[in-house]
Each structure stands twice: as C-alpha cells, then as structure tokens.
Design an enzyme around this catalytic site. Structure first.
Site, PDB file in Angstrom:
ATOM      1  N   GLN A  92      -6.481 -30.633 -16.135  1.00 17.59           N
ATOM      2  CA  GLN A  92      -6.993 -31.122 -17.417  1.00 17.59           C
ATOM      3  C   GLN A  92      -6.279 -30.488 -18.599  1.00 17.59           C
ATOM      4  O   GLN A  92      -5.675 -31.164 -19.402  1.00 17.59           O
ATOM      5  CB  GLN A  92      -8.501 -30.878 -17.504  1.00 17.59           C
ATOM      6  CG  GLN A  92      -9.165 -31.728 -18.554  1.00 17.59           C
ATOM      7  CD  GLN A  92     -10.655 -31.918 -18.292  1.00 17.59           C
ATOM      8  OE1 GLN A  92     -11.164 -31.583 -17.230  1.00 17.59           O
ATOM      9  NE2 GLN A  92     -11.364 -32.460 -19.251  1.00 17.59           N
ATOM     10  N   ASP A  93      -6.366 -29.158 -18.714  1.00 17.47           N
ATOM     11  CA  ASP A  93      -5.560 -28.508 -19.754  1.00 17.47           C
ATOM     12  C   ASP A  93      -5.189 -27.107 -19.315  1.00 17.47           C
ATOM     13  O   ASP A  93      -5.708 -26.603 -18.321  1.00 17.47           O
ATOM     14  CB  ASP A  93      -6.232 -28.554 -21.137  1.00 17.47           C
ATOM     15  CG  ASP A  93      -7.485 -27.721 -21.259  1.00 17.47           C
ATOM     16  OD1 ASP A  93      -7.915 -27.500 -22.390  1.00 17.47           O
ATOM     17  OD2 ASP A  93      -8.049 -27.283 -20.241  1.00 17.47           O
ATOM     18  N   PRO A  94      -4.256 -26.449 -20.018  1.00 16.99           N
ATOM     19  CA  PRO A  94      -3.764 -25.150 -19.563  1.00 16.99           C
ATOM     20  C   PRO A  94      -4.857 -24.079 -19.580  1.00 16.99           C
ATOM     21  O   PRO A  94      -5.846 -24.188 -20.310  1.00 16.99           O
ATOM     22  CB  PRO A  94      -2.665 -24.810 -20.582  1.00 16.99           C
ATOM     23  CG  PRO A  94      -2.288 -26.111 -21.215  1.00 16.99           C
ATOM     24  CD  PRO A  94      -3.535 -26.927 -21.214  1.00 16.99           C
TER      25      PRO A  94
END
Length: 229
Positions: A66-68
């Site tokens: 999804q995101d870092p």
C-alpha cells in the site's frame, strides 16, 4: 529473433506517463515537503527502486503493497522490504513464517528483499512516498494514478505474470488485470491483524512457482541469503 518483451522497457511503457503534468506535480510536492523540513520516506534516490531493480522485460511475479514504511531507516523503495540491519516489521515476519511453512526455507535474520527483485519479483507500493510517522499521508498526491498505470502496463506484458494480491486493498487492483495469460493469487494481508485469517497457510510462494513452471518461465528462488551487502 527478439520477442516483444525484450523490446519493451519501463521507459517505453511509462515514458509518456512521466511527461504528464500530474507526475511532475507529485515530484514537485515531494521536493517541496523535503525543503520545508519534513522527513519523507524513502530517500529521494530510492523512490523508484522497484522499477530500477526489476526490469519490465524480466518481470515474473508482482507483489503489491500500500505505501512505504514510515519509520526511520526502513523504506528503500521495495514493498515489504527493509534495509539490511533493520528488524523485519510484523507483516514481513509473517511473510517469512509462511515462506518457511510453505517451502521449508529458513527464516532470514534480515528483511532485505533485493534478491527477489533481481529475479523478477516486482515489489510495488501503490504510493511511492510517505511522511515520517504518518501512514498513507501521500496516498492522495497522485501516486495511485501512476502505479495503476504501472499495473496496466503489466497487464499488457506479453509473458504470463503471477500477481500476489494480499489484503482487500491490493485485491481491488485485480480489476486492472484482465489479460488471461496472467494468474492472480489472493490472500488476506500478512499484517498481524489478518494473517491468521488465511495468509498463513496460503502457500503462495510454491503456488507462484508452480504457475511459472506451467507457463514455461523460470521459478523464483525465494530463499534469502544470510549475508547481504
């Protein structure tokens, strides 16, 4: 004779997209945030590591995140991966548990997944940057438009690809994968909140290799070396 895959690169499939105004706006936003003193992960040089380390023409497997990671020294541009010397976060620990249960490979002492990337496993986050300590803070700055384009370009890939979609967010991206030459495997997210609901026991690593074998593509060596540079 060169195949279509050999003549296509990230540059040929994404070059026009990078000329779109929104893409420059993303880069300008990130630059401005850093200039204002905000800590943004991953470091600038690592933002596009997933695309740098896994050439378009070599892709066999895609794992979507999804995101870092939003903690210090974790994110380096590959979904789920952390830098050498940084403890594996809980989701990655569960990935390793499943890998061990599935293929019997030993659980590594690190969480650096570059070896996978270099074998053709694209470790792609939907958003490519995040502000320190603020998960999904860059979810709406335009990255999703770009990474959806990445997925669409993979849908057009002339070779069969195995997509591992973990969790409802990643699974929504299956609507972008319409080409019947590809294979999709779905499971709950490896997060401690959901891993016991079916990620543990999904056997996606052996299944991915079986599908690659059936498609006449080389299998992935999922075992990670103990020593990393």
């Amino acid at each position: 004779m060169t195949t279509m895959a050999e003549t296509q690169t990230w540059q040929t499939v994404l070059g026009e997209e990078k000329q779109e105004p929104y893409f420059q706006e993303i880069l300008d936003f990130v630059k401005k945030e850093r200039k204002a003193g905000k800590i943004i992960y991953p470091p600038q040089k690592d933002i596009f590591n997933a695309l740098k380390l896994t050439p378009y023409e070599a892709i066999k497997v895609v794992i979507l995140g999804q995101d870092p990671y939003h903690g210090p020294n974790q994110a380096h541009g590959l979904a789920f991966s952390v830098r050498p010397g940084v403890p594996a976060p809980p989701s990655l620990q569960n990935i390793f548990k499943e890998l061990h249960a599935d293929l019997g490979v030993s659980i590594p002492s690190h969480g650096f997944l570059e070896k996978w990337a270099k074998q053709g496993v694209l470790l792609l986050n939907a958003a490519l940057t995040v502000e320190a300590g603020k998960p999904q803070s860059h979810a709406n700055i335009g990255w999703h438009r770009f990474t959806d384009k990445v997925i669409e370009s993979l849908n057009d890939h002339p070779e069969g690809i195995v997509f591992l979609l973990w969790g409802s967010y990643a699974q929504k991206k299956s609507q972008l994968i319409t080409n019947l030459r590809h294979r999709i495997l779905k499971a709950p997210h490896p997060s401690p909140l959901s891993a016991a609901r079916g990620f543990l026991g999904c056997r996606h690593f052996s299944k991915a290799n079986q599908l690659l074998h059936e498609m006449g593509r080389g299998e992935i060596d999922w075992a990670l070396d103990e020593k990393v540079s």
